[in-house]
Design a protein around this motif. Structure first.
Motif, short mmCIF file in Angstrom:
data_model
loop_
_atom_site.label_atom_id
_atom_site.label_comp_id
_atom_site.label_asym_id
_atom_site.label_seq_id
_atom_site.Cartn_x
_atom_site.Cartn_y
_atom_site.Cartn_z
N ALA A 1 0.82 -1.22 0.00
CA ALA A 1 0.00 0.00 0.00
C ALA A 1 0.85 1.27 0.00
N PRO A 2 1.83 1.42 0.93
CA PRO A 2 2.65 2.63 0.85
C PRO A 2 3.55 2.67 -0.38
N ALA A 3 4.00 1.51 -0.87
CA ALA A 3 4.80 1.51 -2.09
C ALA A 3 3.99 2.09 -3.25
N MET A 4 2.74 1.73 -3.34
CA MET A 4 1.89 2.20 -4.43
C MET A 4 1.45 3.64 -4.23
N LEU A 5 1.03 3.99 -3.00
CA LEU A 5 0.38 5.28 -2.77
C LEU A 5 1.28 6.32 -2.13
N GLY A 6 2.38 5.89 -1.47
CA GLY A 6 3.21 6.81 -0.72
C GLY A 6 2.62 7.10 0.65
N GLY A 7 3.36 7.87 1.45
CA GLY A 7 2.90 8.26 2.78
C GLY A 7 3.02 7.15 3.80
N MET A 8 2.38 7.36 4.95
CA MET A 8 2.29 6.37 6.02
C MET A 8 0.84 5.95 6.14
N LEU A 9 0.60 4.64 6.15
CA LEU A 9 -0.76 4.12 6.07
C LEU A 9 -1.01 3.05 7.12
N VAL A 10 -2.25 3.01 7.59
CA VAL A 10 -2.76 1.88 8.36
C VAL A 10 -3.59 1.03 7.42
N VAL A 11 -3.34 -0.26 7.42
CA VAL A 11 -4.13 -1.19 6.62
C VAL A 11 -5.21 -1.77 7.51
N ARG A 12 -6.42 -1.20 7.44
CA ARG A 12 -7.50 -1.74 8.25
C ARG A 12 -7.94 -3.09 7.74
N SER A 13 -7.86 -3.27 6.42
CA SER A 13 -8.19 -4.55 5.81
C SER A 13 -7.43 -4.67 4.49
N ALA A 14 -6.92 -5.87 4.21
CA ALA A 14 -6.27 -6.12 2.93
C ALA A 14 -7.25 -6.70 1.91
N ASN A 15 -8.34 -7.29 2.37
CA ASN A 15 -9.35 -7.86 1.47
C ASN A 15 -10.75 -7.73 2.08
N PRO A 16 -11.51 -6.71 1.64
CA PRO A 16 -11.18 -5.72 0.63
C PRO A 16 -10.18 -4.70 1.17
N VAL A 17 -9.49 -4.01 0.26
CA VAL A 17 -8.49 -3.04 0.67
C VAL A 17 -9.16 -1.84 1.33
N ASP A 18 -8.75 -1.55 2.56
CA ASP A 18 -9.29 -0.42 3.32
C ASP A 18 -8.12 0.22 4.06
N LEU A 19 -7.78 1.42 3.67
CA LEU A 19 -6.58 2.08 4.17
C LEU A 19 -6.91 3.38 4.87
N ILE A 20 -6.09 3.72 5.86
CA ILE A 20 -6.21 4.98 6.60
C ILE A 20 -4.88 5.69 6.53
N GLU A 21 -4.88 6.91 6.04
CA GLU A 21 -3.64 7.68 5.95
C GLU A 21 -3.33 8.32 7.30
N ILE A 22 -2.07 8.20 7.72
CA ILE A 22 -1.61 8.80 8.96
C ILE A 22 -0.85 10.08 8.62
#
Length: 310
Positions: free
Chosen positions: A145-166
Motif C-alpha cells: 500500500a505505501p509503495a503504491m500510494l506513498g505516505g504512512m498508512l494503516v491497513v485496516r483490511s487487505a481484502n477488501p483493501v481499506d486504508l487509513i492515511e496517517i
C-alpha cells in the motif's frame, strides 16, 4: 506498435514498531526502477534484473512482478505480451519491501501501457498483493500500500483493501541502517507466535493507538512511548546480530524510537533534524561494527508520492 514505460516504486518500512502487518510507510531514493515494453508474444518475459546478485528468479511465475502481472491480466481477460527490466535500487532480503516494490511497479506500469483501464492506484493494490503473496506466503498490504500510494498508512483490511492515511510531521526523518545480513520474510514470519496473551494484546493495541495519535498531534514524547512492539520484535531480534546494542545506540543519541523494518535485518529510527539523524546513523553503524557486522546507513523523509512513471 511497441510501447514502453519506465516506472519507479519506492522501498518501504513495514510494521513500524507496534503496527505488525498493518502499518507501513514509503521512503525516498531506494526501491525498484522498472522498464516495461509491450510486444506481440502474448507472454510475460523478464529480460533483465540488476542489483539482485542473481538471487531473484527470471521466471514470471516465480517472480513477484510476474505473478502480479499474471493476476492483473487474468482480471482484465487479456493476453498481452510484455517484457520487463527490473533494476533493484535497494537490497534484496533487507526488510525494505523489495518484493512489494517490484509488484507495485509492474501492475502500475502495465496499467499505464494499456491506457489506465484501472482508473486509480488504489484499484491496482489487489493485483500487486498477489505478487507479494509469493514472497511472504500470505497477503498483507503494509508494504504494497505505501509503495503504491506513498505516505504512512494503516491497513485496516487487505481484502477488501481499506486504508487509513496517517499524517506525518514535516520534520520527521527516518534513519535506515542495513547490516550485511539477509533474512527471508517467510522464515521471519514463522518465528512470530500464532497466539499471544490478552495482556500483550491490550498493550500492543494501546501502543498502536498512542503512535497514531502522536503523529496526528505531533507529540514526539508520546510517539517515543508508543514504539514498543510485543508481537514481532522480541522473536525476530535474535536474527539480527547486535540488534539490542544498535537500538540502544540510537536511543542514547536522541532517536524518538527504533525498531526492525519489516522482517529485518534493516533497523530504522525516527528522528527530527538532519544533524541529529546523521549522528544517530553513525552511532548505529558503529554499534553494528562492534558486533562484528558491516552496515550501511541511509537518511530519508517519508515518501509521499508512491509509485510513478518516470
Amino acid at each position: 506498435m511497441v510501447k514502453s514505460v519506465a516506472v519507479f516504486s519506492p522501498a518501504t518500512v513495514a510494521n513500524v514498531g507496534a503496527g505488525f502487518d498493518m502499518m507501513g510507510f514509503a521512503i525516498d531514493g531506494l526501491g525498484d526502477r522498472m522498464i516495461l515494453r509491450t510486444n506481440a508474444s502474448e507472454k510475460i518475459s523478464i529480460k533483465l534484473i540488476t542489483g539482485d546478485f542473481g538471487k531473484i528468479s527470471r521466471i514470471p511465475a516465480e517472480n513477484t512482478a510476474g505473478v502480479a502481472l499474471i493476476h492483473f491480466m487474468k482480471h482484465l481477460d487479456i493476453r498481452q505480451g510484455v517484457e520487463l527490466e527490473i533494476h533493484k535500487l535497494s537490497p534484496v532480503g533487507s526488510g525494505l519491501g523489495s518484493s512489494a516494490s517490484s509488484a507495485a511497479a509492474a501492475v502500475f506500469g502495465l496499467n499505464e501501457l494499456l491506457g489506465n483501464p484501472v482508473g486509480d492506484k488504489l484499484g491496482l493494490i489487489p493485483f500487486a498483493l498477489e505478487g507479494e503473496k509469493l514472497a511472504s506466503a500470505c497477503i498483507h498490504a503494509d508494504n504494497i500500500a505505501p509503495a503504491m500510494l506513498g505516505g504512512m498508512l494503516v491497513v485496516r483490511s487487505a481484502n477488501p483493501v481499506d486504508l487509513i492515511e496517517i499524517p506525518v510531521p514535516d520534520e520527521l526523518c527516518t534513519v535506515l541502517v542495513h547490516p550485511d545480513l539477509e533474512i527471508l520474510t517467510k522464515a521471519a514470519r514463522n518465528l512470530v507466535p500464532s497466539q499471544v496473551s490478552l495482556n500483550d494484546t491490550i498493550t500492543q493495541m494501546a501502543n498502536v493507538a498512542g503512535f497514531i495519535m502522536a503523529m496526528v498531534n505531533n507529540d514526539m514524547l508520546l510517539l517515543s512511548r508508543s514504539f514498543q512492539d510485543l508481537l514481532a520484535e522480541p522473536y525476530r531480534a535474535p536474527l539480527i546480530t547486535g540488534y539490542s546494542q544498535v537500538k540502544q545506540a540510537a536511543l542514547d543519541n536522541g532517536a524518538i524510537g527504533c525498531s526492525i523494518s519489516g522482517s529485518g535485518p534493516t533497523v530504522f529510527a525516527f528522528v527530527t533534524g538532519i544533524q541529529r539523524a546523521e549522528k544517530i546513523a553513525a552511532a548505529m553503524v558503529l554499534a553494528f561494527c562492534k558486533a562484528g557486522v558491516t552496515a550501511h546507513s541511509y537518511l530519508s523523509p517519508i515518501n509521499r508520492t508512491g509509485t510513478y512513471s518516470s
